[in-house]
Design a protein around this motif. Structure first.
Motif, PDB file in Angstrom:
ATOM      1  N   GLU A 110       0.830  -1.204   0.000  1.00  0.00           N
ATOM      2  CA  GLU A 110       0.000   0.000   0.000  1.00  0.00           C
ATOM      3  C   GLU A 110       0.863   1.253   0.000  1.00  0.00           C
ATOM      4  N   ILE A 111       0.252   2.355  -0.405  1.00  0.00           N
ATOM      5  CA  ILE A 111       0.913   3.652  -0.350  1.00  0.00           C
ATOM      6  C   ILE A 111       0.643   4.260   1.020  1.00  0.00           C
ATOM      7  N   HIS A 112       1.712   4.604   1.709  1.00  0.00           N
ATOM      8  CA  HIS A 112       1.614   5.209   3.037  1.00  0.00           C
ATOM      9  C   HIS A 112       1.896   6.700   2.908  1.00  0.00           C
ATOM     10  N   LYS A 113       0.965   7.520   3.346  1.00  0.00           N
ATOM     11  CA  LYS A 113       1.114   8.972   3.258  1.00  0.00           C
ATOM     12  C   LYS A 113       1.512   9.528   4.620  1.00  0.00           C
ATOM     13  N   GLU A 114       2.527  10.376   4.603  1.00  0.00           N
ATOM     14  CA  GLU A 114       2.993  11.007   5.836  1.00  0.00           C
ATOM     15  C   GLU A 114       3.435  12.429   5.518  1.00  0.00           C
ATOM     16  N   ASP A 115       2.766  13.399   6.123  1.00  0.00           N
ATOM     17  CA  ASP A 115       3.009  14.813   5.820  1.00  0.00           C
ATOM     18  C   ASP A 115       2.806  15.029   4.317  1.00  0.00           C
ATOM     19  N   ASP A 116       3.821  15.516   3.627  1.00  0.00           N
ATOM     20  CA  ASP A 116       3.693  15.771   2.191  1.00  0.00           C
ATOM     21  C   ASP A 116       4.350  14.681   1.348  1.00  0.00           C
ATOM     22  N   SER A 117       4.672  13.556   1.967  1.00  0.00           N
ATOM     23  CA  SER A 117       5.401  12.506   1.257  1.00  0.00           C
ATOM     24  C   SER A 117       4.598  11.218   1.192  1.00  0.00           C
ATOM     25  N   ASN A 118       4.870  10.445   0.135  1.00  0.00           N
ATOM     26  CA  ASN A 118       4.287   9.120  -0.031  1.00  0.00           C
ATOM     27  C   ASN A 118       5.387   8.078   0.014  1.00  0.00           C
ATOM     28  N   TYR A 119       5.103   6.946   0.641  1.00  0.00           N
ATOM     29  CA  TYR A 119       6.046   5.844   0.696  1.00  0.00           C
ATOM     30  C   TYR A 119       5.317   4.552   0.346  1.00  0.00           C
ATOM     31  N   LEU A 120       6.075   3.600  -0.160  1.00  0.00           N
ATOM     32  CA  LEU A 120       5.515   2.278  -0.400  1.00  0.00           C
ATOM     33  C   LEU A 120       5.727   1.433   0.847  1.00  0.00           C
ATOM     34  N   LYS A 121       4.654   0.873   1.363  1.00  0.00           N
ATOM     35  CA  LYS A 121       4.715   0.029   2.545  1.00  0.00           C
ATOM     36  C   LYS A 121       4.378  -1.402   2.147  1.00  0.00           C
ATOM     37  N   LEU A 122       5.272  -2.332   2.461  1.00  0.00           N
ATOM     38  CA  LEU A 122       5.029  -3.745   2.219  1.00  0.00           C
ATOM     39  C   LEU A 122       4.949  -4.445   3.567  1.00  0.00           C
ATOM     40  N   LYS A 123       3.847  -5.138   3.802  1.00  0.00           N
ATOM     41  CA  LYS A 123       3.607  -5.771   5.098  1.00  0.00           C
ATOM     42  C   LYS A 123       3.491  -7.282   4.929  1.00  0.00           C
ATOM     43  N   LEU A 124       4.257  -8.005   5.740  1.00  0.00           N
ATOM     44  CA  LEU A 124       4.210  -9.463   5.745  1.00  0.00           C
ATOM     45  C   LEU A 124       3.508  -9.912   7.018  1.00  0.00           C
ATOM     46  N   SER A 125       2.334 -10.512   6.855  1.00  0.00           N
ATOM     47  CA  SER A 125       1.525 -10.944   7.993  1.00  0.00           C
ATOM     48  C   SER A 125       1.736 -12.429   8.272  1.00  0.00           C
ATOM     49  N   PRO A 126       1.348 -12.901   9.454  1.00  0.00           N
ATOM     50  CA  PRO A 126       1.509 -14.323   9.778  1.00  0.00           C
ATOM     51  C   PRO A 126       0.801 -15.219   8.761  1.00  0.00           C
ATOM     52  N   GLY A 127       1.444 -16.323   8.424  1.00  0.00           N
ATOM     53  CA  GLY A 127       0.836 -17.318   7.554  1.00  0.00           C
ATOM     54  C   GLY A 127       0.921 -17.042   6.071  1.00  0.00           C
ATOM     55  N   GLN A 128       1.615 -15.985   5.670  1.00  0.00           N
ATOM     56  CA  GLN A 128       1.669 -15.637   4.247  1.00  0.00           C
ATOM     57  C   GLN A 128       2.792 -16.407   3.545  1.00  0.00           C
ATOM     58  N   GLU A 129       2.605 -17.716   3.427  1.00  0.00           N
ATOM     59  CA  GLU A 129       3.576 -18.569   2.755  1.00  0.00           C
ATOM     60  C   GLU A 129       3.170 -18.756   1.298  1.00  0.00           C
ATOM     61  N   HIS A 130       4.133 -18.572   0.406  1.00  0.00           N
ATOM     62  CA  HIS A 130       3.873 -18.725  -1.024  1.00  0.00           C
ATOM     63  C   HIS A 130       3.819 -20.218  -1.350  1.00  0.00           C
ATOM     64  N   LYS A 131       2.672 -20.692  -1.808  1.00  0.00           N
ATOM     65  CA  LYS A 131       2.477 -22.123  -2.027  1.00  0.00           C
ATOM     66  C   LYS A 131       3.273 -22.652  -3.211  1.00  0.00           C
ATOM     67  N   LYS A 132       3.576 -21.786  -4.180  1.00  0.00           N
ATOM     68  CA  LYS A 132       4.241 -22.246  -5.392  1.00  0.00           C
ATOM     69  C   LYS A 132       5.757 -22.133  -5.301  1.00  0.00           C
TER      70      LYS A 132
END
Length: 329
Positions: A110-132
């Motif tokens: 997601e795009i994270h907005k803070e003050d006048d800047s935008n950042y890309l935020k990547l979040k890894l949650s529990p159980g997010q295993e790539h099956k392939k």
């Protein structure tokens, strides 16, 4: 900044997401001051290379120049729809687990907005295993843009947030944050293990550590069996909540003419070799361009989500294209 020789030895026995050889020796030479195009900065100051200010557009995708300031969310482009445009970059969500219709879901990207800047935020949650392709992943992939594998300059800015927290059993385990990965031709057997350039983050012995590996690691019973990558740089003073700018100069090669030179917040990260801070060695095994993956990738799960932020990514062919200045040497 390398401070503690004892720490180096301890790191080598740590369990790693990339499973390095526990007998691998850490060959880090002293970081003598070398001539470079960066200004000296105070350790606790906010470093700005000025590169992102050069480009007025928030997204540029042209022959030899890619820049994304993450004003908008990157969009997946399929290999088929990109055919014939290999001189341009395409984004892929292949290594993002939490996705739907080739777009992110559950705030994994997601795009994270803070003050006048935008950042890309990547979040890894529990159980997010790539099956392939295995592993726990929230990685975006940049592909193409350099079909002839010419010399490249990259720069990106990242931050490990202050709320990054690991389970106790995960202390001492590495997580990949950026990797340059080879592409295996369809129908061919695997001959390498892991990427050829790998930046990992590690928390151990009260230290937050950035590690760089370079080289090819051969698959057992395959063509490159016995080949191994090595740890070529380490900084054990990474601070959560602080932005870090990584600049990498890479020459791709099937032999020892290949190299990587890296700077961290304007200071040499790879060691001085007597002339410059280039580390030489093979870093490709075929003529297919490596991919650039950024975000979290690990072999282990964690009970709480972990995030990483990226401010921008630049990919160019030359130092002058990157900085607007001619190199001094």
């Amino acid at each position: 900044m390398i401070k503690n020789t004892f720490l180096f030895c301890l790191i080598l026995v740590a369990t790693s997401c990339s499973k390095p050889d526990p007998n691998e020796k850490l060959k880090i030479k002293s970081k003598d001051k070398i001539e470079n195009d960066f200004k000296d900065i105070d350790e606790d100051s906010v470093y700005d290379s000025g590169v992102s200010d050069r480009f007025k557009k928030s997204f540029i995708n042209s022959n030899g120049l890619f820049f994304d300031d993450f004003e908008t969310l990157p969009k997946h482009t399929s290999p088929k729809s990109h055919e014939g445009r290999e001189n341009l970059i395409r984004y892929s969500y292949h290594s993002v687990v939490e996705k739907e219709n080739w777009g992110p879901k559950n705030n994994s990207v997601e795009i994270h907005k803070e003050d006048d800047s935008n950042y890309l935020k990547l979040k890894l949650s529990p159980g997010q295993e790539h099956k392939k392709i295995k592993g726990y992943r929230t990685e975006l992939t940049i592909q193409h843009g350099n079909p002839n594998q010419e010399e490249e300059w990259y720069e990106w800015r990242f931050m490990i947030p202050k709320d990054y927290k690991l389970d106790e059993e995960n202390i001492g385990r590495e997580v990949t944050i950026v990797q340059y990965h080879y592409v295996k031709p369809k129908g061919q057997s695997r001959v390498l293990v892991g990427p050829t350039i790998n930046f990992t983050y590690l928390e151990q012995y009260g230290k937050n550590i950035l590690i760089l590996r370079h080289g090819i690691k051969g698959q057992d019973n395959a063509k490159y069996e016995g080949f191994d990558w090595s740890i070529v740089a380490l900084n054990d003073n990474i601070k959560k909540g602080k932005w870090y700018t990584v600049r990498a100069n890479i020459k791709w090669s099937l032999n020892n003419q290949g190299y990587i030179a890296v700077w961290l917040n304007g200071e040499p990260f790879t060691p001085f070799n007597g002339v410059n801070n280039k580390v030489f060695g093979t870093n490709i095994y075929n003529t297919i361009e490596n991919t650039f993956k950024f975000g979290y990738y690990r072999y282990w799960d964690n009970s709480t989500p972990t995030s990483i932020y990226f401010d921008y990514i630049v990919k160019t062919r030359s130092f002058e294209d990157l900085t607007g200045r001619k190199p001094t040497s």
